[in-house]
Write a protein that holds these residues in place. Structure first.
Motif, PDB file in Angstrom:
ATOM      1  N   ILE A  70       0.940  -1.297   0.068  1.00 16.00           N
ATOM      2  CA  ILE A  70      -0.270   0.078  -0.217  1.00 16.00           C
ATOM      3  C   ILE A  70       0.818   1.114   0.014  1.00 16.00           C
ATOM      4  N   ALA A  71       1.941   1.111   1.010  1.00 18.50           N
ATOM      5  CA  ALA A  71       2.746   2.213   0.946  1.00 18.50           C
ATOM      6  C   ALA A  71       3.681   2.579  -0.194  1.00 18.50           C
ATOM      7  N   GLU A  72       3.895   1.517  -0.912  1.00 15.84           N
ATOM      8  CA  GLU A  72       4.661   1.564  -2.297  1.00 15.84           C
ATOM      9  C   GLU A  72       3.645   1.699  -3.599  1.00 15.84           C
ATOM     10  N   GLY A  73       2.627   1.772  -3.430  1.00 16.27           N
ATOM     11  CA  GLY A  73       1.521   1.873  -4.333  1.00 16.27           C
ATOM     12  C   GLY A  73       1.283   0.855  -5.300  1.00 16.27           C
ATOM     13  N   THR A  74       1.933  -0.459  -4.891  1.00 15.76           N
ATOM     14  CA  THR A  74       1.447  -1.600  -5.790  1.00 15.76           C
ATOM     15  C   THR A  74       0.443  -2.663  -5.244  1.00 15.76           C
ATOM     16  N   TYR A  75      -0.212  -2.158  -4.076  1.00 12.95           N
ATOM     17  CA  TYR A  75      -0.967  -3.119  -3.448  1.00 12.95           C
ATOM     18  C   TYR A  75      -2.173  -3.459  -4.537  1.00 12.95           C
ATOM     19  N   GLY A  76      -2.619  -4.642  -4.576  1.00  9.62           N
ATOM     20  CA  GLY A  76      -3.686  -5.053  -5.352  1.00  9.62           C
ATOM     21  C   GLY A  76      -3.409  -5.670  -6.577  1.00  9.62           C
ATOM     22  N   GLU A  77      -1.923  -5.678  -7.028  1.00 12.27           N
ATOM     23  CA  GLU A  77      -1.457  -6.447  -8.115  1.00 12.27           C
ATOM     24  C   GLU A  77      -0.828  -7.695  -7.859  1.00 12.27           C
ATOM     25  N   GLU A  79       1.185 -10.874  -7.682  1.00 12.11           N
ATOM     26  CA  GLU A  79       2.626 -11.073  -7.542  1.00 12.11           C
ATOM     27  C   GLU A  79       2.960 -12.156  -8.690  1.00 12.11           C
ATOM     28  N   LYS A  80       1.870 -12.903  -9.177  1.00 16.77           N
ATOM     29  CA  LYS A  80       2.363 -13.962 -10.202  1.00 16.77           C
ATOM     30  C   LYS A  80       2.238 -13.263 -11.410  1.00 16.77           C
ATOM     31  N   CYS A  81       1.075 -12.785 -11.981  1.00 16.44           N
ATOM     32  CA  CYS A  81       0.834 -12.352 -13.509  1.00 16.44           C
ATOM     33  C   CYS A  81       0.803 -10.914 -13.325  1.00 16.44           C
ATOM     34  N   GLY A  82       0.781 -10.235 -12.332  1.00 20.02           N
ATOM     35  CA  GLY A  82       0.729  -8.674 -12.510  1.00 20.02           C
ATOM     36  C   GLY A  82      -0.742  -8.030 -12.838  1.00 20.02           C
ATOM     37  N   GLU A  83      -1.695  -8.780 -13.138  1.00 21.56           N
ATOM     38  CA  GLU A  83      -3.144  -8.213 -12.888  1.00 21.56           C
ATOM     39  C   GLU A  83      -3.678  -7.855 -11.721  1.00 21.56           C
ATOM     40  N   ASP A  84      -4.727  -6.950 -11.757  1.00 20.53           N
ATOM     41  CA  ASP A  84      -5.468  -6.607 -10.566  1.00 20.53           C
ATOM     42  C   ASP A  84      -5.960  -7.926  -9.923  1.00 20.53           C
ATOM     43  N   ILE A  85      -5.796  -8.081  -8.569  1.00 22.09           N
ATOM     44  CA  ILE A  85      -6.378  -8.937  -7.802  1.00 22.09           C
ATOM     45  C   ILE A  85      -7.745  -8.975  -7.639  1.00 22.09           C
ATOM     46  N   GLY A  86      -8.515  -7.956  -7.699  1.00 18.51           N
ATOM     47  CA  GLY A  86      -9.952  -7.579  -7.565  1.00 18.51           C
ATOM     48  C   GLY A  86     -10.238  -7.106  -6.350  1.00 18.51           C
ATOM     49  N   GLU A  87     -11.109  -6.236  -6.478  1.00 21.27           N
ATOM     50  CA  GLU A  87     -11.576  -5.663  -5.013  1.00 21.27           C
ATOM     51  C   GLU A  87     -12.365  -6.500  -4.039  1.00 21.27           C
ATOM     52  N   PRO A  94      -7.669  -9.118   2.646  1.00 19.77           N
ATOM     53  CA  PRO A  94      -7.021  -8.090   2.273  1.00 19.77           C
ATOM     54  C   PRO A  94      -5.266  -8.218   2.121  1.00 19.77           C
ATOM     55  N   GLU A  95      -5.029  -9.258   2.690  1.00 22.87           N
ATOM     56  CA  GLU A  95      -3.534  -9.710   2.589  1.00 22.87           C
ATOM     57  C   GLU A  95      -3.089 -10.462   1.312  1.00 22.87           C
ATOM     58  N   ALA A  96      -4.102 -10.824   0.530  1.00 19.13           N
ATOM     59  CA  ALA A  96      -3.898 -11.552  -0.640  1.00 19.13           C
ATOM     60  C   ALA A  96      -2.880 -11.168  -1.507  1.00 19.13           C
ATOM     61  N   ALA A  97      -2.010 -11.922  -1.934  1.00 22.80           N
ATOM     62  CA  ALA A  97      -0.903 -11.696  -2.953  1.00 22.80           C
ATOM     63  C   ALA A  97      -1.056 -12.081  -4.305  1.00 22.80           C
ATOM     64  N   LEU A  98      -2.200 -13.032  -4.587  1.00 22.43           N
ATOM     65  CA  LEU A  98      -2.454 -13.338  -5.709  1.00 22.43           C
ATOM     66  C   LEU A  98      -3.819 -13.141  -6.171  1.00 22.43           C
ATOM     67  N   CYS A  99      -4.027 -13.467  -7.411  1.00 19.36           N
ATOM     68  CA  CYS A  99      -5.558 -12.796  -7.973  1.00 19.36           C
ATOM     69  C   CYS A  99      -5.995 -14.523  -7.800  1.00 19.36           C
ATOM     70  N   VAL A 100      -7.563 -14.500  -8.116  1.00 19.65           N
ATOM     71  CA  VAL A 100      -8.128 -15.819  -7.631  1.00 19.65           C
ATOM     72  C   VAL A 100      -7.360 -16.944  -8.828  1.00 19.65           C
ATOM     73  N   LYS A 101      -7.491 -16.435 -10.222  1.00 19.99           N
ATOM     74  CA  LYS A 101      -6.837 -17.348 -11.169  1.00 19.99           C
ATOM     75  C   LYS A 101      -5.339 -17.878 -10.719  1.00 19.99           C
ATOM     76  N   CYS A 102      -4.603 -17.168 -10.321  1.00 17.39           N
ATOM     77  CA  CYS A 102      -3.212 -17.498 -10.014  1.00 17.39           C
ATOM     78  C   CYS A 102      -3.120 -18.276  -8.653  1.00 17.39           C
ATOM     79  N   ALA A 103      -4.096 -18.128  -7.587  1.00 21.90           N
ATOM     80  CA  ALA A 103      -4.177 -18.759  -6.335  1.00 21.90           C
ATOM     81  C   ALA A 103      -4.699 -20.085  -6.653  1.00 21.90           C
ATOM     82  N   GLU A 104      -5.438 -20.566  -7.608  1.00 18.31           N
ATOM     83  CA  GLU A 104      -6.006 -21.706  -7.727  1.00 18.31           C
ATOM     84  C   GLU A 104      -5.171 -22.862  -8.191  1.00 18.31           C
TER      85      GLU A 104
END
Length: 104
Positions: A70-77, A79-87, A94-104
């Motif tokens: 959040i402090a760096e401005g990269t929150y919500g991206e 870590e694997k594919c660089g896409e938005d994690i999704g609101e 809130p601490e999710a590092a991967l989007c749903v697709k990459c987390a599967e």
């Protein structure tokens, strides 16, 4: 997306995890009973408490990483594919590092 509410929730969860970790440390440092049967049960309990402590430390790490992002401005991206994690996912985890697709 405004992350102020999620940041506040992460900070609250971090405080809860620190309190839990302090409680676990108190439990682990208690003396064992003199009775051998009770000692066996206490040692089993120590293993469970240790596992909970490890899980709590991991949660603290994940929360801190999210706060740093959040402090760096990269929150919500992701870590694997660089896409938005999704609101929706961030509101649930809130601490999710991967989007749903990459987390599967």
């Amino acid at each position: 997306m405004n992350y102020d509410e999620l940041k506040a929730e992460l900070e609250e969860r971090r405080a809860q995890m620190h309190a839990r970790l302090s409680s676990i440390k108190r439990d682990v440092t208690q003396e064992h009973s003199g009775d051998s049967a009770e000692q066996a049960q206490e040692r089993e309990n120590d293993e469970v408490v240790d596992a909970i402590g490890n899980e709590t430390r991991q949660s603290l790490h994940d929360i801190q990483v999210a706060l740093d992002k959040i402090a760096e401005g990269t929150y919500g991206e992701c870590e694997k594919c660089g896409e938005d994690i999704g609101e929706g996912r961030l509101q649930v985890l809130p601490e999710a590092a991967l989007c749903v697709k990459c987390a599967e």
